[in-house]
Write a protein that holds these residues in place. Structure first.
Motif, PDB file in Angstrom:
ATOM      1  N   ARG A  11      21.214   9.237  12.296  1.00 33.16           N
ATOM      2  CA  ARG A  11      22.458   8.881  12.996  1.00 33.16           C
ATOM      3  C   ARG A  11      23.039  10.066  13.770  1.00 33.16           C
ATOM      4  O   ARG A  11      23.754   9.879  14.744  1.00 33.16           O
ATOM      5  CB  ARG A  11      23.464   8.319  12.010  1.00 33.16           C
ATOM      6  N   GLY A  13      21.184  12.033  15.402  1.00 29.50           N
ATOM      7  CA  GLY A  13      20.244  12.277  16.490  1.00 29.50           C
ATOM      8  C   GLY A  13      19.088  13.181  16.139  1.00 29.50           C
ATOM      9  O   GLY A  13      18.367  13.654  17.017  1.00 29.50           O
ATOM     10  N   SER A  15      15.410  13.842  14.261  1.00 30.89           N
ATOM     11  CA  SER A  15      14.218  13.149  13.780  1.00 30.89           C
ATOM     12  C   SER A  15      13.967  13.501  12.319  1.00 30.89           C
ATOM     13  O   SER A  15      14.403  14.550  11.839  1.00 30.89           O
ATOM     14  CB  SER A  15      12.997  13.562  14.600  1.00 30.89           C
ATOM     15  N   ARG A  37      11.665   9.091  15.409  1.00 31.90           N
ATOM     16  CA  ARG A  37      12.319   9.807  16.499  1.00 31.90           C
ATOM     17  C   ARG A  37      13.515   9.004  16.999  1.00 31.90           C
ATOM     18  O   ARG A  37      13.437   7.788  17.181  1.00 31.90           O
ATOM     19  CB  ARG A  37      11.307   9.998  17.625  1.00 31.90           C
ATOM     20  N   VAL A  38      14.590   9.713  17.266  1.00 33.84           N
ATOM     21  CA  VAL A  38      15.806   9.100  17.780  1.00 33.84           C
ATOM     22  C   VAL A  38      15.721   9.072  19.304  1.00 33.84           C
ATOM     23  O   VAL A  38      15.355  10.069  19.930  1.00 33.84           O
ATOM     24  CB  VAL A  38      17.049   9.895  17.333  1.00 33.84           C
ATOM     25  N   THR A  39      16.038   7.926  19.897  1.00 36.91           N
ATOM     26  CA  THR A  39      16.084   7.785  21.353  1.00 36.91           C
ATOM     27  C   THR A  39      17.421   7.167  21.734  1.00 36.91           C
ATOM     28  O   THR A  39      18.216   6.812  20.869  1.00 36.91           O
ATOM     29  CB  THR A  39      14.944   6.882  21.861  1.00 36.91           C
ATOM     30  N   LYS A  40      17.647   7.006  23.014  1.00 38.40           N
ATOM     31  CA  LYS A  40      18.869   6.334  23.470  1.00 38.40           C
ATOM     32  C   LYS A  40      18.824   4.846  23.141  1.00 38.40           C
ATOM     33  O   LYS A  40      19.850   4.197  23.080  1.00 38.40           O
ATOM     34  CB  LYS A  40      19.069   6.552  24.962  1.00 38.40           C
ATOM     35  N   GLY A  41      17.637   4.324  22.932  1.00 39.43           N
ATOM     36  CA  GLY A  41      17.463   2.924  22.568  1.00 39.43           C
ATOM     37  C   GLY A  41      17.098   2.814  21.102  1.00 39.43           C
ATOM     38  O   GLY A  41      17.715   3.459  20.243  1.00 39.43           O
ATOM     39  N   ASP A  84      15.607  -1.130  15.643  1.00 40.74           N
ATOM     40  CA  ASP A  84      17.007  -0.916  16.010  1.00 40.74           C
ATOM     41  C   ASP A  84      17.802  -0.196  14.931  1.00 40.74           C
ATOM     42  O   ASP A  84      18.830   0.407  15.227  1.00 40.74           O
ATOM     43  CB  ASP A  84      17.684  -2.257  16.328  1.00 40.74           C
TER      44      ASP A  84
END
Length: 139
Positions: A11, A13, A15, A37-41, A84
């Motif tokens: 949360r 951002g 990984s 991995r954290v992405t914008k989506g 998600d």
């Protein structure tokens, strides 16, 4: 890393990664690790398979060459799936490569686990702390 810390890192951002052990052969050794991995989506889950070219003084898995040099995508990892929610991303890793919920570490710490693996003589059956390496199913 406790589940709440995993979710907190994602949360924020950051990984999370998990060392999955050796692959390949004695003549051509490799190692695997999985990353959420954290992405914008959605969260992305990647399997990294690299040549085992490390030593006690060279542990940076990101710098290791991809195991499958003929596959350009393997340089960045194999995308296993997207989700998600953080929990769903962990479940992708568990289902696809046998990741264990209690074995995730913060980004970059996977190199320390690789270092433990190297110092233990690169055991092929279990990790230095006695955890059996997962068997990755091909799809």
């Amino acid at each position: 890393m406790a589940e709440s810390f995993i979710f907190g890192a994602l949360r924020r951002g950051r990984s999370v990664q998990q060392f999955l052990g050796p692959c390949g052969s004695a003549a051509r050794p490799g190692v695997r690790y999985v990353e959420v991995r954290v992405t914008k989506g959605p969260f992305e889950v990647y399997l990294h398979v690299v040549e085992d070219v490390g030593s006690e003084s060279f542990l940076d898995l990101i710098e290791f060459p991809p195991f499958d040099t003929g596959d350009e995508a393997s340089e960045f990892g194999l995308l296993l799936g997207m989700a998600d929610e953080p929990l769903a991303a962990l479940q992708v890793a568990e289902q696809r490569v046998g990741a264990e919920r209690g074995r995730w570490v913060n980004e970059g710490i996977v190199q320390d686990e690789y270092g433990d693996f190297v110092r233990a003589g690169r055991p092929t059956d279990v990790s230095p702390d006695g955890w059996r390496w997962p068997v990755i199913m091909r799809r």
